[in-house]
Design a protein around this motif. Sequence first.
Motif, PDB file in Angstrom:
ATOM      1  N   MET A   1       0.793  -1.215  -0.084  1.00  0.00           N
ATOM      2  CA  MET A   1      -0.036  -0.067  -0.175  1.00  0.00           C
ATOM      3  C   MET A   1       0.791   1.142   0.103  1.00  0.00           C
ATOM      4  N   LYS A   2       0.461   2.194  -0.890  1.00  0.00           N
ATOM      5  CA  LYS A   2       1.432   3.402  -0.965  1.00  0.00           C
ATOM      6  C   LYS A   2       0.857   4.665  -0.314  1.00  0.00           C
ATOM      7  N   ILE A   3       1.309   5.348   0.433  1.00  0.00           N
ATOM      8  CA  ILE A   3       1.027   6.589   1.057  1.00  0.00           C
ATOM      9  C   ILE A   3       1.795   7.923   0.906  1.00  0.00           C
ATOM     10  N   LEU A   4       1.274   8.904   0.502  1.00  0.00           N
ATOM     11  CA  LEU A   4       1.709  10.053   0.373  1.00  0.00           C
ATOM     12  C   LEU A   4       1.709  11.090   1.573  1.00  0.00           C
ATOM     13  N   LEU A   5       2.685  11.062   2.369  1.00  0.00           N
ATOM     14  CA  LEU A   5       2.508  11.968   3.487  1.00  0.00           C
ATOM     15  C   LEU A   5       3.018  13.550   3.191  1.00  0.00           C
ATOM     16  N   ILE A   6       2.165  14.471   3.441  1.00  0.00           N
ATOM     17  CA  ILE A   6       2.419  15.777   3.135  1.00  0.00           C
ATOM     18  C   ILE A   6       2.361  16.502   4.305  1.00  0.00           C
ATOM     19  N   GLU A   7       3.711  16.879   4.733  1.00  0.00           N
ATOM     20  CA  GLU A   7       3.860  17.285   6.104  1.00  0.00           C
ATOM     21  C   GLU A   7       5.297  18.345   6.085  1.00  0.00           C
TER      22      GLU A   7
ATOM     23  N   ILE B   1       3.205 -18.422   1.670  1.00  0.00           N
ATOM     24  CA  ILE B   1       4.219 -17.597   2.227  1.00  0.00           C
ATOM     25  C   ILE B   1       4.936 -16.470   1.086  1.00  0.00           C
ATOM     26  N   LEU B   2       4.382 -15.341   1.432  1.00  0.00           N
ATOM     27  CA  LEU B   2       4.898 -14.245   0.659  1.00  0.00           C
ATOM     28  C   LEU B   2       5.683 -13.459   1.110  1.00  0.00           C
ATOM     29  N   ASN B   3       6.710 -12.722   0.254  1.00  0.00           N
ATOM     30  CA  ASN B   3       7.430 -11.665   0.789  1.00  0.00           C
ATOM     31  C   ASN B   3       6.719 -10.208   0.752  1.00  0.00           C
ATOM     32  N   ARG B   4       7.269  -9.328   1.248  1.00  0.00           N
ATOM     33  CA  ARG B   4       6.441  -7.895   1.206  1.00  0.00           C
ATOM     34  C   ARG B   4       5.982  -7.487  -0.309  1.00  0.00           C
ATOM     35  N   LYS B   5       6.978  -7.515  -1.164  1.00  0.00           N
ATOM     36  CA  LYS B   5       6.341  -7.115  -2.165  1.00  0.00           C
ATOM     37  C   LYS B   5       5.544  -7.975  -3.093  1.00  0.00           C
ATOM     38  N   GLU B   6       5.857  -9.219  -2.768  1.00  0.00           N
ATOM     39  CA  GLU B   6       4.920 -10.271  -3.488  1.00  0.00           C
ATOM     40  C   GLU B   6       3.323  -9.948  -3.008  1.00  0.00           C
ATOM     41  N   PHE B   7       3.430  -9.855  -1.678  1.00  0.00           N
ATOM     42  CA  PHE B   7       1.812  -9.562  -0.984  1.00  0.00           C
ATOM     43  C   PHE B   7       1.354  -8.166  -1.600  1.00  0.00           C
ATOM     44  N   ASP B   8       1.948  -7.371  -1.669  1.00  0.00           N
ATOM     45  CA  ASP B   8       1.671  -5.885  -2.153  1.00  0.00           C
ATOM     46  C   ASP B   8       1.003  -6.112  -3.588  1.00  0.00           C
TER      47      ASP B   8
ATOM     48  N   LYS C   1      -9.230  -6.818 -10.118  1.00  0.00           N
ATOM     49  CA  LYS C   1      -9.466  -8.172 -10.553  1.00  0.00           C
ATOM     50  C   LYS C   1     -10.014  -8.056 -12.092  1.00  0.00           C
ATOM     51  N   ASN C   2      -9.358  -8.765 -13.088  1.00  0.00           N
ATOM     52  CA  ASN C   2      -9.924  -8.837 -14.271  1.00  0.00           C
ATOM     53  C   ASN C   2      -9.422  -7.421 -15.253  1.00  0.00           C
ATOM     54  N   ARG C   3      -8.707  -6.600 -14.692  1.00  0.00           N
ATOM     55  CA  ARG C   3      -8.483  -5.425 -15.340  1.00  0.00           C
ATOM     56  C   ARG C   3      -7.061  -5.540 -15.630  1.00  0.00           C
ATOM     57  N   LEU C   4      -6.722  -4.857 -16.797  1.00  0.00           N
ATOM     58  CA  LEU C   4      -5.099  -4.960 -17.389  1.00  0.00           C
ATOM     59  C   LEU C   4      -4.444  -4.023 -16.793  1.00  0.00           C
ATOM     60  N   ILE C   5      -3.539  -4.407 -16.006  1.00  0.00           N
ATOM     61  CA  ILE C   5      -2.267  -3.412 -15.444  1.00  0.00           C
ATOM     62  C   ILE C   5      -1.066  -3.324 -16.027  1.00  0.00           C
ATOM     63  N   ASN C   6      -0.780  -1.969 -16.539  1.00  0.00           N
ATOM     64  CA  ASN C   6       0.589  -1.914 -17.230  1.00  0.00           C
ATOM     65  C   ASN C   6       1.690  -1.876 -16.441  1.00  0.00           C
ATOM     66  N   LYS C   7       2.658  -2.176 -16.847  1.00  0.00           N
ATOM     67  CA  LYS C   7       3.813  -2.341 -16.054  1.00  0.00           C
ATOM     68  C   LYS C   7       4.517  -1.240 -15.310  1.00  0.00           C
ATOM     69  N   THR C   8       4.263   0.270 -16.056  1.00  0.00           N
ATOM     70  CA  THR C   8       4.465   1.143 -15.482  1.00  0.00           C
ATOM     71  C   THR C   8       3.697   1.700 -14.074  1.00  0.00           C
ATOM     72  N   ALA C   9       2.426   1.305 -14.139  1.00  0.00           N
ATOM     73  CA  ALA C   9       1.370   1.621 -13.078  1.00  0.00           C
ATOM     74  C   ALA C   9       1.769   0.536 -12.024  1.00  0.00           C
ATOM     75  N   LEU C  10       1.868  -0.484 -12.192  1.00  0.00           N
ATOM     76  CA  LEU C  10       2.476  -1.388 -11.155  1.00  0.00           C
ATOM     77  C   LEU C  10       3.637  -1.123 -10.426  1.00  0.00           C
ATOM     78  N   ALA C  11       4.809  -0.564 -11.231  1.00  0.00           N
ATOM     79  CA  ALA C  11       6.008  -0.232 -10.578  1.00  0.00           C
ATOM     80  C   ALA C  11       5.695   1.107  -9.626  1.00  0.00           C
ATOM     81  N   GLU C  12       5.244   1.840 -10.208  1.00  0.00           N
ATOM     82  CA  GLU C  12       4.714   3.091  -9.492  1.00  0.00           C
ATOM     83  C   GLU C  12       4.002   2.904  -8.130  1.00  0.00           C
ATOM     84  N   HIS C  13       3.176   1.811  -8.208  1.00  0.00           N
ATOM     85  CA  HIS C  13       2.050   1.695  -6.894  1.00  0.00           C
ATOM     86  C   HIS C  13       2.984   0.787  -5.909  1.00  0.00           C
ATOM     87  N   ILE C  14       3.893   0.017  -6.522  1.00  0.00           N
ATOM     88  CA  ILE C  14       4.630  -1.049  -5.403  1.00  0.00           C
ATOM     89  C   ILE C  14       5.761  -0.248  -5.089  1.00  0.00           C
ATOM     90  N   TRP C  15       6.571   0.290  -6.080  1.00  0.00           N
ATOM     91  CA  TRP C  15       7.891   0.794  -5.509  1.00  0.00           C
ATOM     92  C   TRP C  15       7.789   2.187  -5.437  1.00  0.00           C
TER      93      TRP C  15
END
Length: 225
Positions: free
Chosen positions: A1-7, A149-156, A165-179
């Motif tokens: 899960m990705k959070i933006l902290l604005i402070e 048993i999954l590691n942190r990134k695999e779980f995310d 579910k059933n939605r096409l996720i492009n590689k860029t969106a996945l990379a930005e969301h997880i990393w």
Amino acid sequence: MKILLIEDEDDLRDVMKISLEKELFLIETASDFHTAAEKLETYDYDCILLDIMLPGGSGLTLLELLKEKGKHNSVIIISAKNSIDDKVRGLNLGADDYLTKPFHLAELTARVKSVIRRKQHDGQKIINIGNVKINLNERTVNVQSSALILNRKEFDILVYFASNKNRLINKTALAEHIWGDHADQSDDFEFIYSQIKNLRKKLKETDASIEIQAVYGIGYKLVVE
């Protein structure tokens, strides 16, 4: 899960970041209005922690920008101002919750988890998809009665796909969301391929009824067999 902290308070921002990272959230930060606006324009987040008083502008203006762009991120306003007017205006602009400084870090974590569940998973702590059960609070996965048993990134990654579910996720969106910001530091997607490969292998080995299918040249999608 990705959070933006604005402070803008450095010490508080650092303490909040460390605390939330211990809960295995991916945290990006912004310390002023313009940096925050740029990140919100470019990326999507599971939750935004938003201070009202920022160098260069108001956090409430950022809420207005999100509303104008039709973005539906979960937002928790965090401010030292205990003004009813600010609270009401923020909630009317689409904020999900309001937390007044000073606050306990445990309460912050609980509020974050609550708004993410409410916004993304209809308030549920469990995602059931096929014969796979994902416990969001405990960060565990079971295929039928067996633990996966999954590691942190695999779980995310799995949670992200299960939420789409059933939605096409492009590689860029996945990379930005997880990393997050770190995704920009790589010239290719080898780090994605590796995690996806391992996750697909583990799902197959446990006879999961879900599969992450590759769509050549574009990305992936999760389907229930």
